[in-house]
Scaffold this motif. Structure first.
Motif, PDB file in Angstrom:
ATOM      1  N   HIS A 189      -4.059   8.452  12.476  1.00 16.44           N
ATOM      2  CA  HIS A 189      -4.464   7.125  11.825  1.00 16.44           C
ATOM      3  C   HIS A 189      -5.556   6.621  12.879  1.00 16.44           C
ATOM      4  CE1 HIS A 189      -0.752   6.983   8.898  1.00 16.44           C
ATOM      5  NE2 HIS A 189      -1.503   8.124   8.738  1.00 16.44           N
ATOM      6  N   GLN A 238      -9.912  -2.828   6.426  1.00 15.61           N
ATOM      7  CA  GLN A 238      -8.560  -2.381   6.849  1.00 15.61           C
ATOM      8  C   GLN A 238      -7.627  -3.227   7.296  1.00 15.61           C
ATOM      9  OE1 GLN A 238      -9.143   1.038   9.718  1.00 15.61           O
ATOM     10  NE2 GLN A 238     -11.127   0.797   9.542  1.00 15.61           N
ATOM     11  N   LEU A 291     -13.223   5.952   8.663  1.00 13.50           N
ATOM     12  CA  LEU A 291     -12.939   4.722   7.931  1.00 13.50           C
ATOM     13  C   LEU A 291     -13.966   3.585   8.044  1.00 13.50           C
ATOM     14  CD1 LEU A 291      -9.075   4.382   9.139  1.00 13.50           C
ATOM     15  CD2 LEU A 291     -10.013   4.955   6.754  1.00 13.50           C
ATOM     16  N   LYS A 338     -11.002   6.655  12.824  1.00 18.61           N
ATOM     17  CA  LYS A 338     -11.718   5.427  12.954  1.00 18.61           C
ATOM     18  C   LYS A 338     -13.262   5.438  12.579  1.00 18.61           C
ATOM     19  CE  LYS A 338      -8.823   3.259  16.481  1.00 18.61           C
ATOM     20  NZ  LYS A 338      -8.888   2.548  18.029  1.00 18.61           N
ATOM     21  N   TYR A 383      -8.575  -3.797   0.691  1.00 17.19           N
ATOM     22  CA  TYR A 383      -8.157  -3.471   2.111  1.00 17.19           C
ATOM     23  C   TYR A 383      -7.494  -2.229   2.178  1.00 17.19           C
ATOM     24  CZ  TYR A 383      -9.031  -8.147   3.643  1.00 17.19           C
ATOM     25  OH  TYR A 383      -9.771  -9.447   4.060  1.00 17.19           O
ATOM     26  N   PHE A 384      -7.553  -1.347   3.193  1.00 16.01           N
ATOM     27  CA  PHE A 384      -6.755  -0.248   3.370  1.00 16.01           C
ATOM     28  C   PHE A 384      -5.674  -0.298   4.201  1.00 16.01           C
ATOM     29  CE2 PHE A 384      -6.263   4.171   4.905  1.00 16.01           C
ATOM     30  CZ  PHE A 384      -5.499   4.715   3.710  1.00 16.01           C
ATOM     31  N   GLN A 385      -4.593  -0.054   3.821  1.00 10.18           N
ATOM     32  CA  GLN A 385      -3.338  -0.172   4.880  1.00 10.18           C
ATOM     33  C   GLN A 385      -2.968   0.877   5.466  1.00 10.18           C
ATOM     34  OE1 GLN A 385      -0.121   0.797   3.893  1.00 10.18           O
ATOM     35  NE2 GLN A 385       0.793   0.163   5.974  1.00 10.18           N
ATOM     36  N   GLN A 386      -2.569   1.317   6.404  1.00 10.08           N
ATOM     37  CA  GLN A 386      -1.976   2.444   7.323  1.00 10.08           C
ATOM     38  C   GLN A 386      -1.382   1.705   8.431  1.00 10.08           C
ATOM     39  OE1 GLN A 386      -4.971   4.906   8.195  1.00 10.08           O
ATOM     40  NE2 GLN A 386      -5.943   3.730   9.682  1.00 10.08           N
ATOM     41  N   VAL A 404     -14.362   2.929   4.253  1.00 11.65           N
ATOM     42  CA  VAL A 404     -13.611   1.819   3.607  1.00 11.65           C
ATOM     43  C   VAL A 404     -13.736   0.558   3.850  1.00 11.65           C
ATOM     44  CG1 VAL A 404     -11.082   0.945   3.988  1.00 11.65           C
ATOM     45  CG2 VAL A 404     -11.543   3.485   3.954  1.00 11.65           C
TER      46      VAL A 404
END
Length: 342
Positions: free
Chosen positions: A251, A267, A260, A257, A242-245, A264
């Protein structure tokens, strides 16, 4: 001004009275005990008048301010905790006509267990963000630790060449540093001497990238493209993470979006004004401590030292930080969405 005389020890007057009762003269007692004749005479006279050799309580210096005026000072600090001692002196002078020094004000506050401390810097949290924080914490509180082990936490940070942005002092009682009135709220923005973006996970730290100028969505995507895949490999997460931001505009931009979505696996969007949910904030603090031990005279030095110190952050530290996620979420719930110690 003559120095204040010290009190005679308790045992010595008793010895004077003992010898006097034994028939010794004042001069003989003074010679034996190395006391002045008049001192011996005074001790004996006080004993004859009071029946005791105990020292009488000393009155000390009279208080400059009345109890009512002292209570007013304490009330003012409780209402305005960021007010300075000098300003309080001026307030006292204008209301009572009495001139006091800042140390007198501090003594009054100390007697009420109120001390000057550096105010904790925390982001400003409005009611909307408060509800978002609380909702996120309740949603993810029951996630197992294996879930958090699969998260890549990311963030940006500013480092000054010559130290911090300074501290702001507040009057507060012990263990009240997180009360809303004692918080030094901040608004995060770009700029500064060195900006960088980095990431971390359960198995260590990922890549860091310096931001040379203000960043938009395109530049943010370039940083992710050049660093995120390699960071995932370093953290042994491959295509399962999971990519956290957070909700920063760059972002959540449409271009970001789209990138990602195709690059990715999953998210994790954390709510605004929530550095306490992102454990990488603790790494920035540790990194800053280490780089301040080195001699830094310019931007090049700072960048070089950051590149040297960042990989030294141990896996034991990142593991503990990731394992703290359930406690962080519970702290937000306990604080009803407001600031926590993290």
């Amino acid at each position: 001004m003559a120095s204040k005389k010290s009190e005679i020890s308790v045992s010595l007057p008793d010895r004077v009275i003992f010898l006097r009762k034994g028939g010794e003269s004042y001069r003989k007692i003074g010679k034996d005990l190395n006391l002045n004749f008049t001192t011996v005479q005074y001790i004996v006279k006080k004993y004859e008048e009071t029946g005791s050799t105990d020292n009488r309580p000393r009155s000390g210096r009279p208080k400059i301010l009345t109890d009512r005026e002292r209570r007013r000072v304490i009330k003012e600090v409780t209402k305005f905790p960021f007010i300075s001692a000098r300003t309080l002196c001026n307030d006292v002078a204008s209301t009572s006509g009495k001139n006091v020094c800042p140390q007198t004000i501090r003594n009054i506050l100390h007697s009420a267990e109120i001390y000057g401390r550096a105010a904790r810097k925390k982001p400003f949290i409005n009611n909307v963000n408060r509800e978002k924080r609380l909702g996120f914490a309740k949603t993810y509180l029951q996630k197992p630790i294996e879930f958090w082990k699969s998260v890549i936490f990311s963030d940006e940070c500013k480092f000054n060449i010559f130290g911090s942005d300074g501290k702001k002092f507040v009057w507060r009682k012990p263990n009240t540093e997180l009360q809303q009135r004692n918080i030094h709220t901040t608004v995060k923005h770009g700029g500064g001497n060195v900006m960088l973006r980095g990431c971390m996970g359960y198995n260590g730290v990922g890549n860091i990238a310096f931001i040379e100028e203000s960043m938009n969505a395109e530049k943010y995507i370039d940083i992710l493209r050049n660093n995120l895949p390699e960071s995932a490999k370093k953290l042994r997460l491959n295509r399962t993470y999971y990519f956290q931001q957070d909700n920063d505009p760059k972002h959540t931009a449409k271009k970001t979006k789209e990138w990602l979505l195709y690059n990715v696996p999953k998210q994790l969007i954390t709510p605004p004004k929530s550095p306490d949910i992102n454990p990488i904030e603790n790494l920035w603090h540790l990194l800053n401590i280490e780089i301040r031990k080195r001699k830094i005279s310019n931007k090049t030095d700072l960048q070089r030292i950051i590149l040297q110190e960042w990989p030294k952050i141990s896996k034991e530290i990142t593991k503990k930080l990731v394992e703290s996620m359930p406690k962080r979420l519970q702290a937000i719930i306990d604080a009803k969405g407001m600031h926590t110690k993290y």
